[in-house]
Scaffold this active site. Structure first.
Site, PDB file in Angstrom:
ATOM      1  N   GLN A 123       7.155   0.644  14.115  1.00 14.14           N
ATOM      2  CA  GLN A 123       5.785   0.945  14.518  1.00 14.14           C
ATOM      3  C   GLN A 123       5.673   2.335  15.132  1.00 14.14           C
ATOM      4  O   GLN A 123       4.570   2.883  15.237  1.00 14.14           O
ATOM      5  CB  GLN A 123       5.285  -0.090  15.550  1.00 14.14           C
ATOM      6  CG  GLN A 123       5.175  -1.505  15.014  1.00 14.14           C
ATOM      7  CD  GLN A 123       4.034  -1.677  14.015  1.00 14.14           C
ATOM      8  OE1 GLN A 123       3.071  -0.907  13.987  1.00 14.14           O
ATOM      9  NE2 GLN A 123       4.131  -2.698  13.177  1.00 14.14           N
TER      10      GLN A 123
ATOM     11  N   CYS B  11       5.055 -12.215  13.356  1.00 16.16           N
ATOM     12  CA  CYS B  11       6.526 -12.234  13.308  1.00 16.16           C
ATOM     13  C   CYS B  11       7.125 -11.930  14.672  1.00 16.16           C
ATOM     14  O   CYS B  11       8.130 -11.214  14.781  1.00 16.16           O
ATOM     15  CB  CYS B  11       7.079 -11.255  12.276  1.00 16.16           C
ATOM     16  SG  CYS B  11       6.516 -11.581  10.619  1.00 16.16           S
TER      17      CYS B  11
ATOM     18  N   LYS C 202       4.988   1.350   6.202  1.00 12.23           N
ATOM     19  CA  LYS C 202       4.073   1.462   7.341  1.00 12.23           C
ATOM     20  C   LYS C 202       3.728   2.918   7.644  1.00 12.23           C
ATOM     21  O   LYS C 202       3.004   3.204   8.594  1.00 12.23           O
ATOM     22  CB  LYS C 202       4.692   0.817   8.590  1.00 12.23           C
ATOM     23  CG  LYS C 202       4.836  -0.704   8.484  1.00 12.23           C
ATOM     24  CD  LYS C 202       5.220  -1.297   9.820  1.00 12.23           C
ATOM     25  CE  LYS C 202       5.924  -2.633   9.707  1.00 12.23           C
ATOM     26  NZ  LYS C 202       5.052  -3.766   9.451  1.00 12.23           N
TER      27      LYS C 202
ATOM     28  N   HIS D 135      10.280  -7.963  16.977  1.00 15.37           N
ATOM     29  CA  HIS D 135       9.900  -8.545  15.686  1.00 15.37           C
ATOM     30  C   HIS D 135      11.051  -9.443  15.214  1.00 15.37           C
ATOM     31  O   HIS D 135      12.206  -9.184  15.539  1.00 15.37           O
ATOM     32  CB  HIS D 135       9.677  -7.394  14.705  1.00 15.37           C
ATOM     33  CG  HIS D 135       9.146  -7.782  13.366  1.00 15.37           C
ATOM     34  ND1 HIS D 135       9.941  -8.311  12.379  1.00 15.37           N
ATOM     35  CD2 HIS D 135       7.898  -7.704  12.842  1.00 15.37           C
ATOM     36  CE1 HIS D 135       9.202  -8.533  11.292  1.00 15.37           C
ATOM     37  NE2 HIS D 135       7.962  -8.173  11.548  1.00 15.37           N
TER      38      HIS D 135
ATOM     39  N   ASP E  61      14.186  -0.024  17.146  1.00 11.41           N
ATOM     40  CA  ASP E  61      13.302  -0.387  16.048  1.00 11.41           C
ATOM     41  C   ASP E  61      12.116   0.577  16.062  1.00 11.41           C
ATOM     42  O   ASP E  61      11.225   0.481  16.908  1.00 11.41           O
ATOM     43  CB  ASP E  61      12.824  -1.839  16.220  1.00 11.41           C
ATOM     44  CG  ASP E  61      11.958  -2.289  15.047  1.00 11.41           C
ATOM     45  OD1 ASP E  61      11.581  -1.439  14.209  1.00 11.41           O
ATOM     46  OD2 ASP E  61      11.664  -3.505  14.968  1.00 11.41           O
TER      47      ASP E  61
HETATM   48  C1  LIG Z   1       8.308  -3.711  14.985  1.00 13.05           C
HETATM   49  C2  LIG Z   1       8.642  -4.134  13.579  1.00 13.05           C
HETATM   50  N1  LIG Z   1       9.927  -4.256  13.212  1.00 13.05           N
HETATM   51  C3  LIG Z   1      10.279  -4.618  11.968  1.00 13.05           C
HETATM   52  C4  LIG Z   1       9.328  -4.885  11.001  1.00 13.05           C
HETATM   53  C5  LIG Z   1       9.798  -5.327   9.650  1.00 13.05           C
HETATM   54  O1  LIG Z   1       9.469  -4.433   8.643  1.00 13.05           O
HETATM   55  P1  LIG Z   1       9.786  -4.819   7.140  1.00 13.05           P
HETATM   56  O2  LIG Z   1       9.021  -6.077   6.871  1.00 13.05           O
HETATM   57  O3  LIG Z   1       9.274  -3.673   6.345  1.00 13.05           O
HETATM   58  O4  LIG Z   1      11.241  -5.022   7.026  1.00 13.05           O
HETATM   59  C6  LIG Z   1       7.975  -4.769  11.340  1.00 13.05           C
HETATM   60  C7  LIG Z   1       6.886  -5.021  10.381  1.00 13.05           C
HETATM   61  O5  LIG Z   1       6.665  -6.027   9.779  1.00 13.05           O
HETATM   62  C8  LIG Z   1       7.627  -4.392  12.657  1.00 13.05           C
HETATM   63  O6  LIG Z   1       6.356  -4.295  13.029  1.00 13.05           O
END
Ligand SMILES: Cc1ncc(COP(=O)(O)O)c(C=O)c1O
Lengths: 413, 166
Positions: free
Chosen positions: A201, A370, A224, A122, A198
């Site tokens: 998910q 993203c 999430k 991401h 990370d």
């Molecule tokens: C794999 C992953 N990492 C990071 C994020 C970033 O999360 P946030 O927007 O809550 O910082 C997301 C979701 O948008 C994600 O799916």
């Protein structure tokens, strides 16, 4: 025990109609809906407990502080962290990555060093490294992704030469791929690098044991996992956090401030400058209670069952008119289903699919999720993505399958 | 309530299925400009050939996008081919006028009056938008406005570059 059949009743937002159709929410990979219990816990906090934390000597402030620290303890238990003070609250996963980069990264990375990430990250786990690398001159390396959506680890040893950090997702938000974190931990540590995972998910969907993972950092985001927006988590072992310089400066994070300088307080508060998001922490704690009550084993089993049902239903109904990206076996993946749809020589654009589905009350995400480098590798500009969570059931998948038909009618060639 | 028929008019689908002026032009003499829609990852590439009299002698469109962005780009290319830079700029502002919505009127019943779409707005000055008026329905789907304006914003940039080249 499994997920209760009437679970949707716990989620007020799911009780509405859009465009005169029941709302079918299939975008939990983006953000999850909140059960009444989470909403109530946050309201109750404001109605009975609100005060600033770590500052007041009166009873109300003590209770507010206990609410914040109680939530931290729930988070620590949820991921089997060795100690509660290893849990740092951030605004979201993105801020947690920026914290690692600005604090650990700025102190430890320079020319000749490398940070290894993967093509399925991401942007939250890409851009902070681009930003820091421009300043510090280290190299950013990429673990490739195979055409079937797995990490290609064949050249891992070469990639790891000179690496100081490996930072990889446990579950892809586009492909659903589950990565072999213990293996990456072993390889990273063997090469003298740390491993950041990370879990944005992964943690919401799979029972998580940070010690078994072997990670040095674990990052995830409250919204999430049935919790509110505005709270994320960075976990790292105490020794590592102790050695890291502070991230943001201000109140709460100091031991002493003079005209000459400052000293920092102990972890985790050293990384939590300013008034924290107490109600959001309480909400996250309530979300964890809710998930524990369902049982994380059941949550994962439900996800596998529903993902399997979705793969079968969509593939059987649409044949070569649909391509679902990522691993094809439900037990090897999460419940995010990115797909392209339409005649093989003329796919319907994801933005158009999302529009047509919306008209049927079905919420899916269209776009690059993203993860632009991954989409470049996959050679698609965008995908449609349906993603499931605890409150989804087979009827939601059926509604998706049915609603897709309408886009063939409009865009039939 | 706006329905899909308001969005996916037949003319739009026709331009989407058979886009006009698709391809590339040689640079130079042509100017090449890229535009991105960060929301959905769509990308449009606009090539324009401008002669010494500031006339757009040729235009080509590349890139990938949804039906709305592709159809809008296709109609735009047909509308401004042969126009002068000045006329093209008038087209751009007329089209952006068509796409503008009055704040605070979203969430109404979606009727044209409710959305603040004025029947005359499509004829700004001497400009007749013709087929492009079919895109008027996009205004009822605010997230799609960026799709419709992507190629126009990119063209505006290309014209600035072409004008500064001469
Ligand atoms: C794999 C992953 N990492 C990071 C994020 C970033 O999360 P946030 O927007 O809550 O910082 C997301 C979701 O948008 C994600 O799916």
């Amino acid at each position: 025990m499994s997920i209760p059949a009437d679970i949707k009743r716990d989620f007020p937002v799911l009780q509405q109609q859009v465009h005169d159709k029941p709302l079918i929410y299939l975008d939990s990979g983006n953000t999850s809906q909140k059960p009444q219990a989470v909403i109530d816990a946050m309201n109750e906090y404001y109605e009975t407990t609100n005060a600033n934390v770590h500052r007041g000597s009166y009873d109300l402030a003590v209770r507010a502080t206990e609410a914040l620290e109680g939530a931290r303890a729930k988070v620590a238990r949820f991921i089997n962290a060795p100690a509660t003070n290893e849990v740092v609250f951030t605004k979201n996963a993105t801020e947690a990555f920026n914290l690692i980069a600005r604090s650990w990264g700025a102190a430890n990375l320079g020319p000749g060093d490398a940070v290894v990430i993967s093509e399925m990250e991401h942007h939250a786990n890409i851009v902070p490294w681009h930003m820091l690398s421009a300043e510090k001159g280290f190299e950013l390396r990429w673990i490739p992704v195979t055409p079937d959506g797995h990490l290609d680890l064949r050249d891992l040893d070469t990639l790891l030469e000179g690496a100081k950090l490996v930072s990889v997702t446990a579950m892809s938000n586009v492909l659903g791929t589950l990565n072999d974190i213990p293996r990456l931990a072993e390889a990273a540590h063997g090469a003298g690098a740390l491993l950041a995972v990370d879990g944005s998910q992964y943690v919401p969907h799979v029972p998580t044991d940070v010690q078994a993972m072997g990670a040095d950092f674990l990052i995830f985001t409250g919204h999430k996992m049935l919790g509110p927006m505005g709270i994320g988590v960075l976990w790292a072992c105490a020794d590592l956090l102790e050695a890291m310089p502070p991230f943001l400066g201000g109140g709460e994070m100091i031991l002493n401030v003079t005209k000459e300088g400052f000293t920092t307080t102990e972890i985790p508060w050293k990384f939590e400058a300013g008034t924290p998001m107490v109600a959001e922490a309480v909400g996250l704690g309530a979300a964890i209670d809710y998930l524990n009550n369902l049982g994380m084993d059941n949550v994962r089993a439900h996800e596998i069952e529903l993902t399997d049902y979705a793969l079968r239903t969509l593939n059987e109904r649409y044949g070569d008119k649909i391509v679902i990206h990522g691993p094809q076996v439900a037990s090897e993946r999460g419940g995010v289903l990115s797909f392209v749809y339409g005649e093989p020589d003329m796919r319907v654009h994801p933005h158009d699919i999302a529009q047509v589905l919306d008209q049927a009350g079905v919420c899916v995400r269209a776009g690059h999720h993203c993860a632009k480098p991954l989409l470049q590798t996959m050679n698609v500009p965008a995908t449609s993505r349906a993603s499931v969570y605890v409150y989804n059931d087979e009827s939601d998948i059926d509604a998706l399958a049915e609603a897709l038909e309408a886009s063939s009618d409009i865009f039939a060639f | 309530m706006p329905g899909l028929d308001d969005l996916y008019r037949e003319v739009i689908l026709d331009h989407y299925r058979s886009p006009r002026n698709q391809g590339e032009l040689e640079t130079p003499p042509a100017v090449r400009t890229e535009g991105f829609n960060p929301l959905c990852g769509d990308e449009v590439i606009v090539f324009v050939d401008v002669d010494d009299n500031n006339v757009i002698t040729d235009i080509a469109i590349g890139g990938q996008g949804c039906s709305i962005s592709q159809a809008s780009a296709s109609m735009m290319s047909a509308a401004i081919k042969g126009a002068s830079i000045g006329e093209a700029r008038q087209f751009i502002s007329a089209f952006k006028g068509l796409m503008s919505i009055h704040e605070g009127e979203l969430g109404g019943d979606g009727s044209e009056a409710e959305m603040g779409i004025d029947a005359d707005v499509a004829d700004v000055g001497d400009i007749r938008l013709g087929d492009l008026e079919a895109l008027k329905g996009v205004v009822k789907f605010p997230v799609r406005i960026k799709c419709a304006t992507l190629s126009w914003n990119t063209l505006a940039q290309a014209l600035d570059e072409a004008a500064s080249d001469t």
